[in-house]
Scaffold this motif. Structure first.
Motif, short mmCIF file in Angstrom:
data_model
loop_
_atom_site.label_atom_id
_atom_site.label_comp_id
_atom_site.label_asym_id
_atom_site.label_seq_id
_atom_site.Cartn_x
_atom_site.Cartn_y
_atom_site.Cartn_z
N GLY B 43 7.22 -9.64 -4.07
CA GLY B 43 6.71 -9.47 -2.72
C GLY B 43 5.60 -10.51 -2.40
O GLY B 43 4.82 -10.66 -1.24
N TRP C 35 3.71 -3.30 3.27
CA TRP C 35 4.68 -2.83 1.88
C TRP C 35 5.68 -2.09 2.41
O TRP C 35 6.99 -2.01 1.54
CB TRP C 35 3.73 -2.34 0.73
CG TRP C 35 2.98 -3.66 0.36
CD1 TRP C 35 1.67 -3.82 0.80
CD2 TRP C 35 3.23 -4.19 -0.90
NE1 TRP C 35 1.38 -4.99 0.09
CE2 TRP C 35 2.04 -5.21 -1.05
CE3 TRP C 35 4.23 -4.29 -1.74
CZ2 TRP C 35 2.00 -6.08 -1.98
CZ3 TRP C 35 4.15 -5.21 -2.64
CH2 TRP C 35 3.17 -6.05 -2.71
N ARG C 38 8.83 -4.27 2.68
CA ARG C 38 9.05 -5.60 2.38
C ARG C 38 10.49 -5.26 1.24
O ARG C 38 10.84 -6.48 0.79
CB ARG C 38 7.86 -5.73 1.00
CG ARG C 38 8.00 -4.71 0.09
CD ARG C 38 7.11 -4.99 -1.20
NE ARG C 38 7.20 -4.31 -2.35
CZ ARG C 38 7.09 -4.69 -3.64
NH1 ARG C 38 6.85 -6.11 -3.76
NH2 ARG C 38 7.31 -3.94 -4.52
N ARG C 67 9.13 -12.03 3.25
CA ARG C 67 8.20 -10.58 3.11
C ARG C 67 9.09 -9.37 3.69
O ARG C 67 8.65 -8.30 3.82
CB ARG C 67 7.08 -10.79 4.37
CG ARG C 67 6.19 -12.00 3.82
CD ARG C 67 4.68 -11.71 4.35
NE ARG C 67 3.82 -12.52 3.59
CZ ARG C 67 3.33 -12.64 2.48
NH1 ARG C 67 3.50 -11.57 1.81
NH2 ARG C 67 2.41 -13.63 2.08
#
Lengths: 360, 360, 360
Positions: B43, C35, C38, C67
């Motif tokens: 990530g 997140w 991701r 990303r």
């Protein structure tokens, strides 16, 4: 569950017919169920070392590796590399094989991939070494033929264009002679005819082949038409080019004489040797061919990375030959530290890098 | 479990010996158990901004990041970038640090990495700023020495080649003077001798050093031989080059006089200053060195990305100096908005970007 | 949970205001909780086909895809590609869309993205087709405005610089006229004034706009200042340039007359049309703008890849027009196989590729 063991891929001739069929089967398995393979190479790195540009081939390999979950490093412009500072192929390969788990290399010198394999700590895949070999293009052709025709035997294959200089044509013929019942129709000018050594391969395998001076005459009897481009500068003169060029261009009109099951292949890029109106014909397989090529390369990378018998370091043959290869395009002409390696064949020495023969 | 905190890596001198040893230990841990780290930077994105090409260094960094599970963006040809449209380093860095979690930068101007760190929202790793610094090469050398020699203290290190212009040589000497018992043998021509300021560093640290006019004389007493290349154009004349060049070439014959525990390093690329027959000698460590370099960079990237005390924005020093640095290669010569930053040292001002001193 | 369906992104006008707001909302969601996204595009591949270099735009797209967990292939130097061997756009797109799940394309020819979308098996995102469209820059501007101003309606927007040739300016105005209460202040020289067809768009939408000959006069009344660069060669003469240039440069002094809530945008790269002392002003949003741009592109890629109604193959329109577009920069001028596609508008034919009108 592919148990085939494969280290390098320098020359398709190194594989048995069974091994080729295993790779084709794996390609199809990946194509039909890509998600099952998308983590197969997680954590692995492939290097693409392109000493001459070939974006198409590079993108195909990159996509293949990414679709297996791996990563890619590399270069495609030797001007920007240590090579331009005078570094040898040996050093570049030694260093990069310390970074990458597999190396895909294209190089303008014949025999470069074989030379690299002497020093690499990782497997080498030959993505074209000059006019010599380009095994993954031929593997692509085979996967395409198998899927589009349903078989690799008893195919009547027309090959059209520059048969003299066409590396992919020579390689396809050599490989197809290993399948039963292959026959060939050679469609070209006398100046661009197939070299004798490829004809010898067909003769040795007992394959029939005929010649045709135009596409029209050849088309009705073909199962497969493999088109390639004739570059203008290959013709004897501009007049000759203007007079001849139409003869080797496939268009919708000529295609009317072909059978409904014909499949048309082309290694691409295409310029004008196939007209755009052919693209939507169901017999045009040249764009599907590039997709098959991606799966073929996935199968190859996966097989190589899953093989167990990977020597940590290659042994340079100790008993080498004082003779130097006479082929001016051979990698040994520029990388002078390479040991002279030859196979004796009658009164000839065959260079183990570029396969060129020299009379002793 | 590395608790070391590290933000930028501009100059290896910013690290204590303990911190250097921590990085070496982490490199070894990664090398011995790479799979434990393969998701460590998942990530995260690293940008490689190469204002001059260096494929080798770039591939090493890329591989390092991929083996930690991260991704890489960047450029290696400023001709194709906004830079060619007149964009300042400040703007490029500000924008890219909005995309990437860490920036690796190579730039032909001295002090460029320090300048970038003033504006970057992400950590900067200096991958070479002109002839000034290249800290990850020196870290690579240290990891190699530690592993190949088993220690970093009490080593007798021969340095051969162009000691005047060799950035890696200067940096290695500077760092090794911080380890007890280091001594040096300088093997070069009078014209390419080590600059006075590096000798001053050795003197200040109380390190012994001697000079040798040829490899043969120096070899028997060395623990380590650090080879570098002398470029032909560095010699006074072509005759001088022809007369001298062999003296600084390491070959199998000269190597006979060395001890069995010698280790030979080279920052690569090598041209002809080490002959190919040395490559298979167990004392040749220069190819292993590149693999250690990959692990050193993994340790560095991981440490930086795991550090907690990352300032969101750097403060530009408010009290700056009206003086301009006189070094024509300093980044302040082309990026005029940069504040003049100096440290006073006696009657000298030391530029905080390029470390060059100017008399006040 | 974005249910918006989107296939290609050729022109921002193809989206409704509601769809634009959906993309902005998704950008914000990603920005606030990156997140969560991701792994959203894990296993997907994006191709970036840059027929002219634009490292900034390419890095933004690449970062966006990474990303989201995807991978990227592509080229940025057509010299190194099959294109240089004479391959058509159609062939390149057909092949690459067999490798990639989405294609981002920049091309110097107007209408190139629309042309590509006729043949691509994957969605096309237009990353700039000559001076014609650059929809993701405008989307970036909108995301920035929405976040920095809190709304997209009732904004008084100053546009400064080369308004004649500024593709981003035209596109922003066109889009903002769709939001209620937009008004515009045009700050430029008579030679570089906004073209009539953009004024017509404002008129048709009932938007107020005024002209201002200098930044100073316009600044006090603005909610937003959109700066662009005037290239020196756009001025009538070097004297004219020297006399005028300062008028369109934003500096700290001029900025004193602006309100505290002004936001300054710039598509970047900036050269000297905004002085460096403005960068630290809280009203300067042009660097944040690039970060918003990354999130805007993430939202776009994600929406496109999650859309369900993806046609396997596009149908080439059957009823085409024998007329050829007269715009010398239109993609149809170089790719001759493209069907002539037009919309009739009164006595004009509007080219469906480049939007240029021709009198019948």
């Amino acid at each position: 569950m592919n148990l085939m063991q494969l280290y390098d891929m320098i020359d398709l001739d190194q594989l048995s017919v069974e091994e080729i069929m295993d790779l084709i089967a794996l390609s199809d398995s990946i194509r039909k169920n890509p998600w099952a393979y998308r983590e197969s190479c997680r954590g692995k790195i492939m290097a693409t070392l392109f000493y001459e540009p070939s974006t198409r081939t590079k993108m195909s390999f990159q996509t293949a590796m990414y679709r297996l979950g791996g990563e890619v490093i590399g270069f495609d412009n030797p001007e920007n590399t240590s090579v331009s500072k005078g570094e040898s192929l040996k050093d570049t390969i030694t260093v990069v094989s310390g970074y990458a788990d597999v190396i895909v290399m294209r190089n303008p010198r014949e025999g470069a991939a074989a030379a690299a394999s002497l020093y690499s700590k990782s497997p080498i895949i030959n993505a074209g070494d000059g006019g010599h070999l380009h095994p993954t293009q031929t593997l692509t052709d085979l996967v395409t033929l198998y899927n589009e025709k349903g078989r690799l035997d008893h195919l009547r294959i027309g090959l059209c264009g520059d048969l003299k200089n066409g590396r992919t044509v020579h390689s396809l013929i050599r490989t197809m002679t290993r399948f039963p019942g292959s026959s060939f129709v050679l469609i070209s000018t006398p100046e661009l005819a197939l070299p004798k050594y490829v004809r010898d391969v067909m003769d040795a395998a007992g394959c029939c082949y005929t010649e045709a001076a135009s596409l029209e005459r050849a088309l009705p009897e073909l199962d497969v038409l493999y088109m390639t481009r004739i570059q203008q500068e290959r013709f004897a003169s501009l007049e000759e080019y203007e007079r001849q060029k139409g003869v080797f261009v496939l268009d919708g009109v000529k295609l009317r004489s072909a059978g409904p099951d014909l499949k048309i292949l082309h290694p691409l890029p295409r310029v004008d040797e196939i007209t755009v109106d052919v693209d939507n014909d169901p017999r045009a397989s040249y764009f599907d061919q590039t997709v098959y090529g991606m799966y073929a390369r996935m199968a190859l990378i996966l097989t190589i990375l899953q093989s167990r018998d990977r020597p940590k370091k290659r042994k340079i043959p100790r008993s080498t030959h004082p003779h130097r290869c006479s082929n001016p395009k051979c990698i040994t002409q520029t990388e002078h530290y390479l040991p002279g390696l030859f196979t004796e064949a009658g009164d000839m020495l065959l260079c183990s890098y570029c396969d060129e023969g020299t009379l002793i």
